[in-house]
Write a protein that holds these residues in place. Structure first.
Motif, PDB file in Angstrom:
ATOM      1  N   PHE A 151       0.906  -1.074  -0.008  1.00 31.13           N
ATOM      2  CA  PHE A 151      -0.060  -0.092  -0.025  1.00 31.13           C
ATOM      3  C   PHE A 151       1.083   1.218   0.015  1.00 31.13           C
ATOM      4  O   PHE A 151       0.585   2.372  -0.776  1.00 31.13           O
ATOM      5  N   GLN A 152       1.939   1.088   0.508  1.00 29.48           N
ATOM      6  CA  GLN A 152       2.766   2.307   0.727  1.00 29.48           C
ATOM      7  C   GLN A 152       4.011   1.852   0.175  1.00 29.48           C
ATOM      8  O   GLN A 152       4.850   1.066   0.225  1.00 29.48           O
ATOM      9  N   ASP A 153       4.562   2.868  -0.827  1.00 31.65           N
ATOM     10  CA  ASP A 153       5.650   2.757  -1.500  1.00 31.65           C
ATOM     11  C   ASP A 153       7.052   2.109  -0.657  1.00 31.65           C
ATOM     12  O   ASP A 153       7.439   2.847   0.300  1.00 31.65           O
ATOM     13  N   ILE A 154       7.696   1.126  -1.166  1.00 28.69           N
ATOM     14  CA  ILE A 154       9.049   0.780  -0.617  1.00 28.69           C
ATOM     15  C   ILE A 154       9.889   0.920  -1.834  1.00 28.69           C
ATOM     16  O   ILE A 154       9.615   0.402  -2.808  1.00 28.69           O
ATOM     17  N   ARG A 155      11.007   1.701  -1.871  1.00 28.34           N
ATOM     18  CA  ARG A 155      11.916   1.601  -2.859  1.00 28.34           C
ATOM     19  C   ARG A 155      13.395   1.730  -2.652  1.00 28.34           C
ATOM     20  O   ARG A 155      13.654   1.627  -1.554  1.00 28.34           O
ATOM     21  N   ILE A 156      13.937   1.256  -3.654  1.00 26.87           N
ATOM     22  CA  ILE A 156      15.456   1.405  -3.686  1.00 26.87           C
ATOM     23  C   ILE A 156      15.972   2.753  -4.101  1.00 26.87           C
ATOM     24  O   ILE A 156      15.741   3.291  -5.196  1.00 26.87           O
ATOM     25  N   ASN A 157      16.394   3.496  -3.186  1.00 26.88           N
ATOM     26  CA  ASN A 157      16.768   4.748  -3.436  1.00 26.88           C
ATOM     27  C   ASN A 157      18.114   4.983  -4.168  1.00 26.88           C
ATOM     28  O   ASN A 157      18.149   5.936  -5.026  1.00 26.88           O
ATOM     29  N   HIS A 158      19.111   4.004  -3.876  1.00 21.91           N
ATOM     30  CA  HIS A 158      20.268   4.119  -4.255  1.00 21.91           C
ATOM     31  C   HIS A 158      21.292   2.933  -4.236  1.00 21.91           C
ATOM     32  O   HIS A 158      20.713   1.960  -3.355  1.00 21.91           O
ATOM     33  N   THR A 159      22.120   2.593  -5.018  1.00 20.76           N
ATOM     34  CA  THR A 159      22.862   1.470  -4.825  1.00 20.76           C
ATOM     35  C   THR A 159      24.388   1.866  -4.884  1.00 20.76           C
ATOM     36  O   THR A 159      24.885   2.755  -5.481  1.00 20.76           O
ATOM     37  N   VAL A 160      25.184   1.198  -4.012  1.00 19.40           N
ATOM     38  CA  VAL A 160      26.661   1.436  -3.776  1.00 19.40           C
ATOM     39  C   VAL A 160      27.311   0.050  -3.988  1.00 19.40           C
ATOM     40  O   VAL A 160      27.032  -0.892  -3.405  1.00 19.40           O
ATOM     41  N   ILE A 161      28.181   0.178  -4.879  1.00 22.23           N
ATOM     42  CA  ILE A 161      29.008  -1.243  -5.313  1.00 22.23           C
ATOM     43  C   ILE A 161      30.248  -1.262  -4.131  1.00 22.23           C
ATOM     44  O   ILE A 161      30.828  -0.301  -4.138  1.00 22.23           O
ATOM     45  N   LEU A 162      30.163  -2.276  -3.356  1.00 26.31           N
ATOM     46  CA  LEU A 162      31.321  -2.266  -2.344  1.00 26.31           C
ATOM     47  C   LEU A 162      32.513  -3.103  -2.982  1.00 26.31           C
ATOM     48  O   LEU A 162      33.649  -2.801  -2.360  1.00 26.31           O
ATOM     49  N   ASP A 163      32.230  -4.126  -3.733  1.00 20.88           N
ATOM     50  CA  ASP A 163      33.380  -4.752  -4.306  1.00 20.88           C
ATOM     51  C   ASP A 163      32.903  -5.377  -5.866  1.00 20.88           C
ATOM     52  O   ASP A 163      31.706  -6.024  -5.632  1.00 20.88           O
ATOM     53  N   ASP A 164      33.870  -5.058  -6.669  1.00 25.14           N
ATOM     54  CA  ASP A 164      33.340  -5.640  -8.258  1.00 25.14           C
ATOM     55  C   ASP A 164      34.597  -5.932  -8.791  1.00 25.14           C
ATOM     56  O   ASP A 164      35.700  -5.408  -9.181  1.00 25.14           O
ATOM     57  N   PRO A 165      34.568  -7.388  -9.223  1.00 23.96           N
ATOM     58  CA  PRO A 165      35.756  -7.989  -9.630  1.00 23.96           C
ATOM     59  C   PRO A 165      35.885  -7.734 -11.301  1.00 23.96           C
ATOM     60  O   PRO A 165      36.685  -8.205 -11.921  1.00 23.96           O
ATOM     61  N   PHE A 166      34.624  -7.485 -11.746  1.00 24.00           N
ATOM     62  CA  PHE A 166      34.562  -7.334 -13.232  1.00 24.00           C
ATOM     63  C   PHE A 166      35.163  -6.094 -13.869  1.00 24.00           C
ATOM     64  O   PHE A 166      34.398  -5.011 -13.445  1.00 24.00           O
ATOM     65  N   ASP A 167      35.645  -6.136 -14.936  1.00 27.74           N
ATOM     66  CA  ASP A 167      36.059  -4.928 -15.929  1.00 27.74           C
ATOM     67  C   ASP A 167      34.670  -4.297 -16.337  1.00 27.74           C
ATOM     68  O   ASP A 167      33.908  -5.130 -16.743  1.00 27.74           O
ATOM     69  N   ASP A 168      34.368  -3.185 -16.441  1.00 27.20           N
ATOM     70  CA  ASP A 168      33.330  -2.418 -17.243  1.00 27.20           C
ATOM     71  C   ASP A 168      33.567  -2.831 -18.661  1.00 27.20           C
ATOM     72  O   ASP A 168      34.615  -2.740 -19.433  1.00 27.20           O
ATOM     73  N   PRO A 169      32.445  -3.243 -19.086  1.00 28.32           N
ATOM     74  CA  PRO A 169      32.587  -3.494 -20.503  1.00 28.32           C
ATOM     75  C   PRO A 169      32.650  -2.160 -21.306  1.00 28.32           C
ATOM     76  O   PRO A 169      32.159  -1.087 -20.725  1.00 28.32           O
ATOM     77  N   ALA A 170      33.005  -2.152 -22.558  1.00 31.32           N
ATOM     78  CA  ALA A 170      33.315  -1.107 -23.567  1.00 31.32           C
ATOM     79  C   ALA A 170      31.844  -0.267 -23.579  1.00 31.32           C
ATOM     80  O   ALA A 170      30.947  -1.113 -23.755  1.00 31.32           O
ATOM     81  N   ASP A 171      31.743   0.886 -23.550  1.00 33.99           N
ATOM     82  CA  ASP A 171      30.680   1.783 -23.769  1.00 33.99           C
ATOM     83  C   ASP A 171      29.556   1.657 -22.782  1.00 33.99           C
ATOM     84  O   ASP A 171      28.491   1.824 -23.023  1.00 33.99           O
ATOM     85  N   LEU A 172      30.015   0.858 -21.597  1.00 32.13           N
ATOM     86  CA  LEU A 172      28.905   1.078 -20.658  1.00 32.13           C
ATOM     87  C   LEU A 172      28.590   2.361 -20.126  1.00 32.13           C
ATOM     88  O   LEU A 172      29.372   3.253 -19.786  1.00 32.13           O
ATOM     89  N   PRO A 173      27.247   2.786 -20.070  1.00 30.75           N
ATOM     90  CA  PRO A 173      26.783   4.155 -19.934  1.00 30.75           C
ATOM     91  C   PRO A 173      26.730   4.516 -18.550  1.00 30.75           C
ATOM     92  O   PRO A 173      25.573   4.748 -17.901  1.00 30.75           O
ATOM     93  N   VAL A 174      27.820   4.689 -17.929  1.00 32.79           N
ATOM     94  CA  VAL A 174      28.106   5.197 -16.379  1.00 32.79           C
ATOM     95  C   VAL A 174      27.854   6.576 -16.030  1.00 32.79           C
ATOM     96  O   VAL A 174      28.597   7.445 -16.839  1.00 32.79           O
ATOM     97  N   PRO A 175      26.923   6.937 -15.447  1.00 34.68           N
ATOM     98  CA  PRO A 175      26.635   8.680 -15.312  1.00 34.68           C
ATOM     99  C   PRO A 175      27.579   9.011 -14.388  1.00 34.68           C
ATOM    100  O   PRO A 175      28.413   8.376 -13.762  1.00 34.68           O
ATOM    101  N   ASP A 176      27.889  10.220 -14.651  1.00 36.54           N
ATOM    102  CA  ASP A 176      28.662  11.140 -13.813  1.00 36.54           C
ATOM    103  C   ASP A 176      28.374  11.246 -12.395  1.00 36.54           C
ATOM    104  O   ASP A 176      29.109  11.248 -11.468  1.00 36.54           O
ATOM    105  N   ARG A 177      26.958  10.922 -12.005  1.00 34.47           N
ATOM    106  CA  ARG A 177      26.522  11.116 -10.640  1.00 34.47           C
ATOM    107  C   ARG A 177      25.116  10.625 -10.947  1.00 34.47           C
ATOM    108  O   ARG A 177      24.448  10.108 -11.808  1.00 34.47           O
ATOM    109  N   SER A 178      24.630  10.073  -9.373  1.00 33.90           N
ATOM    110  CA  SER A 178      23.428   9.674  -9.314  1.00 33.90           C
ATOM    111  C   SER A 178      22.167  10.507  -9.931  1.00 33.90           C
ATOM    112  O   SER A 178      22.221  11.722  -9.616  1.00 33.90           O
TER     113      SER A 178
END
Length: 231
Positions: A151-178
């Motif tokens: 009945f009342q919205d529950i949302r993911i406001n933000h995600t924080v990557i604490l550890d990432d073993p994978f290289d970013d694929p080429a052309d991954l559209p990563v924003p400058d900020r949230s």
């Protein structure tokens, strides 16, 4: 390898099975990195069973994999990783949601029950909640309607990557900020995550349903009034 989900009810940390589920984990991590999950609703809560999120449309019918961002619509979904088999044995198990064809996009679920064997081989386990099970329990206990929508919205406001073993694929559209949420993203038509209409605390599902109907009635009246003034 872990991700922090900042939700409207508190923080949840998910540890990822990057060795057992490399494709599912890469997909999840890179969707987090491009802020795809920001403002996604928890759109399905079935008590002592599962909570489901990861669909930007909030309907349970949307969402796409990170590979779609890289390779186009033909890569909207990717094939489930079936080996090794990992079971839904405990609360806090995190799985990619099957789209009906044993493929996955962006939606994922977190179990709120134990020994859910009938989910095995259908949804792909790729991690577990290691911190924030109290938040998962809060979500589990929220009031929902007949379609299991809170009945009342529950949302993911933000995600924080604490550890990432994978290289970013080429052309991954990563924003400058949230990015900031749009009005459309926040206007679910239900009780807002931080809204306190008529003091919702302590209300039972029937009372919450009446609050929601009154909110819809007022919104329809407001829209009608705006249309009248435009004529």
């Amino acid at each position: 390898m872990a991700v922090l989900l900042e939700t409207t009810l508190g923080d949840i940390v998910i540890d990822l099975y990057t060795e057992e589920r490399p494709k599912a984990c890469l997909n999840f991590l890179k969707l987090c990195k491009i802020k795809y999950y920001n403002y996604c609703l928890v759109h399905n809560v079935q008590r002592d069973f599962i909570m489901q999120t990861g669909d930007p449309t909030g309907t349970g019918r949307g969402g796409e994999s990170v590979f779609c961002k890289l390779y186009g619509d033909q890569a909207r979904f990717f094939e489930a990783e079936k080996v090794p088999r990992i079971k839904h044995k405990k609360k806090g198990t995190v799985s990619m949601v099957n789209n009906g064809n044993l493929q996955h996009g962006s939606q994922f679920l977190i179990t709120t029950g134990e020994d859910l064997n009938y989910l095995d081989g259908l949804h792909t386990v790729f991690g577990e909640v290691t911190e924030g099970m109290d938040v998962v329990q809060k979500i589990n206990e929220t009031f929902v309607d007949k379609d299991f929508i809170p009945f009342q919205d529950i949302r993911i406001n933000h995600t924080v990557i604490l550890d990432d073993p994978f290289d970013d694929p080429a052309d991954l559209p990563v924003p400058d900020r949230s990015p900031e949420p749009t009005k459309a993203q926040l206007d679910s038509g239900r009780i807002g995550a931080y809204e306190t209409i008529n003091d919702t605390e302590g209300k039972d599902p029937e009372e919450l349903d009446e609050i929601l109907k009154e909110k819809e009635r007022l919104e329809n009246w407001r829209v009608s009034l705006l249309r009248f003034h435009r004529i």
